[in-house]
Design a protein around this motif. Sequence first.
Motif, PDB file in Angstrom:
ATOM      1  N   GLU A 210       1.542  14.266  -7.698  1.00 16.66           N
ATOM      2  CA  GLU A 210       2.975  14.589  -6.710  1.00 16.66           C
ATOM      3  C   GLU A 210       2.821  13.412  -5.639  1.00 16.66           C
ATOM      4  O   GLU A 210       3.811  12.865  -5.016  1.00 16.66           O
ATOM      5  CB  GLU A 210       3.125  15.769  -5.948  1.00 16.66           C
ATOM      6  CG  GLU A 210       3.583  16.877  -7.295  1.00 16.66           C
ATOM      7  CD  GLU A 210       2.513  17.369  -7.983  1.00 16.66           C
ATOM      8  OE1 GLU A 210       1.360  17.080  -7.813  1.00 16.66           O
ATOM      9  OE2 GLU A 210       2.835  18.436  -8.819  1.00 16.66           O
ATOM     10  N   ALA A 211       1.697  13.004  -5.381  1.00 13.00           N
ATOM     11  CA  ALA A 211       1.375  11.901  -4.206  1.00 13.00           C
ATOM     12  C   ALA A 211       0.858  10.880  -4.925  1.00 13.00           C
ATOM     13  O   ALA A 211       0.336   9.848  -4.107  1.00 13.00           O
ATOM     14  CB  ALA A 211       0.399  12.326  -3.179  1.00 13.00           C
ATOM     15  N   GLY A 212       1.136  10.398  -6.138  1.00 15.15           N
ATOM     16  CA  GLY A 212       0.875   9.241  -6.895  1.00 15.15           C
ATOM     17  C   GLY A 212      -0.419   8.901  -7.160  1.00 15.15           C
ATOM     18  O   GLY A 212      -1.477   9.988  -7.121  1.00 15.15           O
TER      19      GLY A 212
ATOM     20  N   PHE B 250       7.416   2.870  -4.661  1.00 14.66           N
ATOM     21  CA  PHE B 250       7.560   4.013  -5.730  1.00 14.66           C
ATOM     22  C   PHE B 250       9.263   3.783  -6.199  1.00 14.66           C
ATOM     23  O   PHE B 250      10.432   3.126  -5.586  1.00 14.66           O
ATOM     24  CB  PHE B 250       7.686   5.180  -5.074  1.00 14.66           C
ATOM     25  CG  PHE B 250       6.526   5.652  -4.568  1.00 14.66           C
ATOM     26  CD1 PHE B 250       5.692   6.669  -5.534  1.00 14.66           C
ATOM     27  CD2 PHE B 250       5.853   5.163  -3.563  1.00 14.66           C
ATOM     28  CE1 PHE B 250       4.426   6.897  -4.895  1.00 14.66           C
ATOM     29  CE2 PHE B 250       4.550   5.841  -3.338  1.00 14.66           C
ATOM     30  CZ  PHE B 250       3.689   6.664  -3.805  1.00 14.66           C
ATOM     31  N   GLY B 251       9.482   4.245  -7.401  1.00 16.21           N
ATOM     32  CA  GLY B 251      10.716   4.169  -7.874  1.00 16.21           C
ATOM     33  C   GLY B 251      10.813   5.223  -9.283  1.00 16.21           C
ATOM     34  O   GLY B 251      10.171   5.861  -9.347  1.00 16.21           O
TER      35      GLY B 251
ATOM     36  N   THR C  48       5.545  14.636   0.910  1.00 11.25           N
ATOM     37  CA  THR C  48       5.113  14.509  -0.592  1.00 11.25           C
ATOM     38  C   THR C  48       3.916  13.447  -0.699  1.00 11.25           C
ATOM     39  O   THR C  48       3.147  13.679  -1.600  1.00 11.25           O
ATOM     40  CB  THR C  48       5.962  14.559  -1.514  1.00 11.25           C
ATOM     41  OG1 THR C  48       7.265  15.354  -1.064  1.00 11.25           O
ATOM     42  CG2 THR C  48       5.717  14.682  -3.025  1.00 11.25           C
ATOM     43  N   VAL C  49       4.032  12.165  -0.065  1.00 11.70           N
ATOM     44  CA  VAL C  49       2.988  11.337  -0.087  1.00 11.70           C
ATOM     45  C   VAL C  49       2.552  11.168   1.142  1.00 11.70           C
ATOM     46  O   VAL C  49       2.614  10.354   1.922  1.00 11.70           O
ATOM     47  CB  VAL C  49       3.759  10.117  -0.625  1.00 11.70           C
ATOM     48  CG1 VAL C  49       2.644   9.031  -0.933  1.00 11.70           C
ATOM     49  CG2 VAL C  49       4.547  10.244  -1.987  1.00 11.70           C
TER      50      VAL C  49
ATOM     51  N   THR D 234       2.901   5.258 -11.845  1.00 11.44           N
ATOM     52  CA  THR D 234       2.040   6.311 -11.668  1.00 11.44           C
ATOM     53  C   THR D 234       2.642   7.224 -10.550  1.00 11.44           C
ATOM     54  O   THR D 234       1.931   8.433 -10.532  1.00 11.44           O
ATOM     55  CB  THR D 234       0.862   5.853 -10.848  1.00 11.44           C
ATOM     56  OG1 THR D 234       1.217   4.721  -9.903  1.00 11.44           O
ATOM     57  CG2 THR D 234      -0.091   4.806 -11.864  1.00 11.44           C
ATOM     58  N   GLY D 235       3.414   6.786  -9.793  1.00 13.64           N
ATOM     59  CA  GLY D 235       4.262   7.821  -8.824  1.00 13.64           C
ATOM     60  C   GLY D 235       4.604   9.086  -9.390  1.00 13.64           C
ATOM     61  O   GLY D 235       5.486   8.965 -10.288  1.00 13.64           O
ATOM     62  N   PHE D 236       4.184  10.330  -9.042  1.00 16.31           N
ATOM     63  CA  PHE D 236       4.687  11.423  -9.703  1.00 16.31           C
ATOM     64  C   PHE D 236       4.172  12.084 -11.056  1.00 16.31           C
ATOM     65  O   PHE D 236       4.000  12.988 -11.233  1.00 16.31           O
ATOM     66  CB  PHE D 236       6.070  11.840  -9.529  1.00 16.31           C
ATOM     67  CG  PHE D 236       6.778  11.113  -8.088  1.00 16.31           C
ATOM     68  CD1 PHE D 236       6.422  11.983  -6.848  1.00 16.31           C
ATOM     69  CD2 PHE D 236       7.681  10.295  -8.184  1.00 16.31           C
ATOM     70  CE1 PHE D 236       7.106  11.457  -5.849  1.00 16.31           C
ATOM     71  CE2 PHE D 236       8.099   9.697  -7.050  1.00 16.31           C
ATOM     72  CZ  PHE D 236       7.909  10.528  -5.711  1.00 16.31           C
ATOM     73  N   ARG D 237       3.714  10.831 -11.891  1.00 15.67           N
ATOM     74  CA  ARG D 237       3.118  10.985 -13.076  1.00 15.67           C
ATOM     75  C   ARG D 237       1.673  11.224 -12.943  1.00 15.67           C
ATOM     76  O   ARG D 237       1.337  12.028 -13.848  1.00 15.67           O
ATOM     77  CB  ARG D 237       3.609   9.907 -14.081  1.00 15.67           C
ATOM     78  CG  ARG D 237       5.066  10.104 -14.656  1.00 15.67           C
ATOM     79  CD  ARG D 237       5.362   9.242 -15.912  1.00 15.67           C
ATOM     80  NE  ARG D 237       6.335   9.388 -16.483  1.00 15.67           N
ATOM     81  CZ  ARG D 237       6.716  10.131 -17.343  1.00 15.67           C
ATOM     82  NH1 ARG D 237       5.914  10.942 -17.889  1.00 15.67           N
ATOM     83  NH2 ARG D 237       8.050  10.365 -17.829  1.00 15.67           N
TER      84      ARG D 237
END
Length: 447
Positions: A249-251, A265-266, A116-117, A243-246
Amino acid sequence: MDTEHTERTEEFALPRSRMANERLHAMIPGGAHTYAKGDDQYPENLAPVISHGRGAHVWDIDGNRYIEYGSGLRSVSLGHAHPRVIEAVRRELDRGSNFVRPSIVEVEAAERFLATVPTAEMVKFAKNGSDVTTAAVRLARAVTGRPRVAICADHPFFSADDWFIGTTPMSAGVPAATNELTVAFPYGDLAATEELLTRYQDEVACLILEPATHTEPTPGYLAGLRELADRHGCVLIFDEMITGFRWSEAGAQGLYGVVPDLSTFGKALGNGFAVSALAGRRDLMERGGLRHSGDRVFLLSTTHGAETHSLAAAMAVLTTYVEEGVTARLHALGERLAAGVRDAAAGMGVGDHIVVRGRASNLVFATLDENRQPSQQYRTLFLRRLLAGGVLAPSFVVSSALGDADIEHTVDVVAQACAVYRKALDAADPTPWLAGRPVKPVFRRLA
């Protein structure tokens, strides 16, 4: 309009929540396990204690239902008790949660995350954001042999650990010698950052920042930071907790196309379950492993970092984001909400005083006084009216569980709040509408 969200009276009270808050303070310092969740962040005697949540709604122990924004400090981005996530967690609970050797789930979760990242080459999981940001800083210091950490001064939080907390007004307990090793640079100003790196030539181990927050990076800024880090031999770390996923999907690194050396990420990664991640370049990450010939780095070694059900939750979240286009939905919901709030504020003559800011998937609001200065008193007034209308909104950060009726109701309640706001502005004094002390900033020296 949803009948469960009918406007409550000015005498709106939360007696059970008030008693529960007293019990919380008697046993738990601050009355909450996160300062941003403290009752000092809410109008006096109007800090609801939550019973349960489902989707975009939560219920307090007084029986009131709210549309919730900023869910779990942005961690519950799919909505509470998301079926796909809960099913994955339940499956693992019956299989055991922690073993004396790695579980196969750790392999699967790492593969899913790195797919995904794809800008990251290795990943290590932990439980919270401070774990991984501090691990990133330690790793940067180890690989560069340098002592100083350069943090972005315009971003509010990086870690609960000394290297960051020493820079805040709540620095009690942090040795001055530790504080001296953390320096700051302004977001968006490459010249000032280069001046800092030159002033501390060969001393700065890393630049750590959120790649974006309430303002978008100007064209070329992140690429310029990448070039500065390379030229000065320091590690570039993106804190992607928000910022991760928002952002994608790869930040943010996936959206803006600038690859950091390390990233963290978290929050949204676990949809409320405790999981965070440190990711990055293989040659750096391996310094915390067993397949190198240099000094070993104590990178991350946590008892619960690979809890199976939390990793299962993370895999379900990653799959849901990719397969269901969640990030695009967050942006669409946020755009609709922002437009509605701005129209409501303008219609009541307070468009210059209630200001919605940020990326559509990560909206916050500012409450400005009659001189257009940030005001905790006006924030208190606004929050009181939102709560009375069944909207729990320390921010306007959306979850994908929100529906059209939720957005419509929120905008209606905002309009009613703006009418009261206008009265306070006309009086040049919000005090009569506060019914108690104003809300307080999280970071302050005195309680």
